[in-house]
Scaffold this motif. Structure first.
Motif: not given
Length: 150
Positions: A24, A92, A142-150
């Motif tokens: 991950l 993050a 990590l899903r949340q972080d990627r949704a916010r930051n692409g």
């Protein structure tokens, strides 16, 4: 994002956590003392071929970990918490702390956390394997972080 294991009891779980962290792309802290020997050779053995891919830091004690830990909120997973991990907004820089397989996290450690989360389970179920629980919560974080930051 970091994963931290508090005084782990089971070497196979440490190996699985190293593999999880490597796959991950999160750092892993192992907070001792462990319930088994964890020298350099032992760490290489439980990490198998993922040791080179993983960012692992060992700490001899909780005091050592707290004195040198990375910046960020300390988020603990506990069967006694009331907030579901799916209802929490991760950052993050969060450090997800998992308790000892045999005893969880001591009250003073939990009291120092910035957040206490739980995984909702079926009635009568006590707990999940520590690495299974870590994978679930890290996946959401990590899903949340990627949704916010692409």
């Amino acid at each position: 994002m970091r994963l931290a294991l508090f005084e782990p009891d089971i070497p196979q779980n440490v190996g699985a956590a190293i593999r999880l962290a490597a796959c991950l792309g999160v750092a892993l802290d192992i907070v001792g003392p462990c319930g088994f020997p964890l020298g350099d050779r032992d760490l290489r053995r439980v990490a198998m071929d993922y040791g080179a891919l993983a960012d692992v830091t060992r700490h001899v004690s909780w005091a050592s970990f707290t004195a040198t830990r990375a910046e960020g909120r300390l988020v603990v997973l506990s069967t006694g918490a009331e907030t579901a991990y799916t209802e929490f907004r991760f950052a993050a820089s969060d450090i997800l702390l998992m308790g000892r397989e045999s005893a969880g996290l001591p009250a003073p450690v939990q009291a120092g956390a910035d957040a206490r989360l739980t995984i909702p389970m079926a009635p009568g179920a006590r707990s999940l394997n520590v690495v299974v629980a870590a994978a679930m919560v890290l996946g959401e974080a990590l899903r949340q972080d990627r949704a916010r930051n692409g």
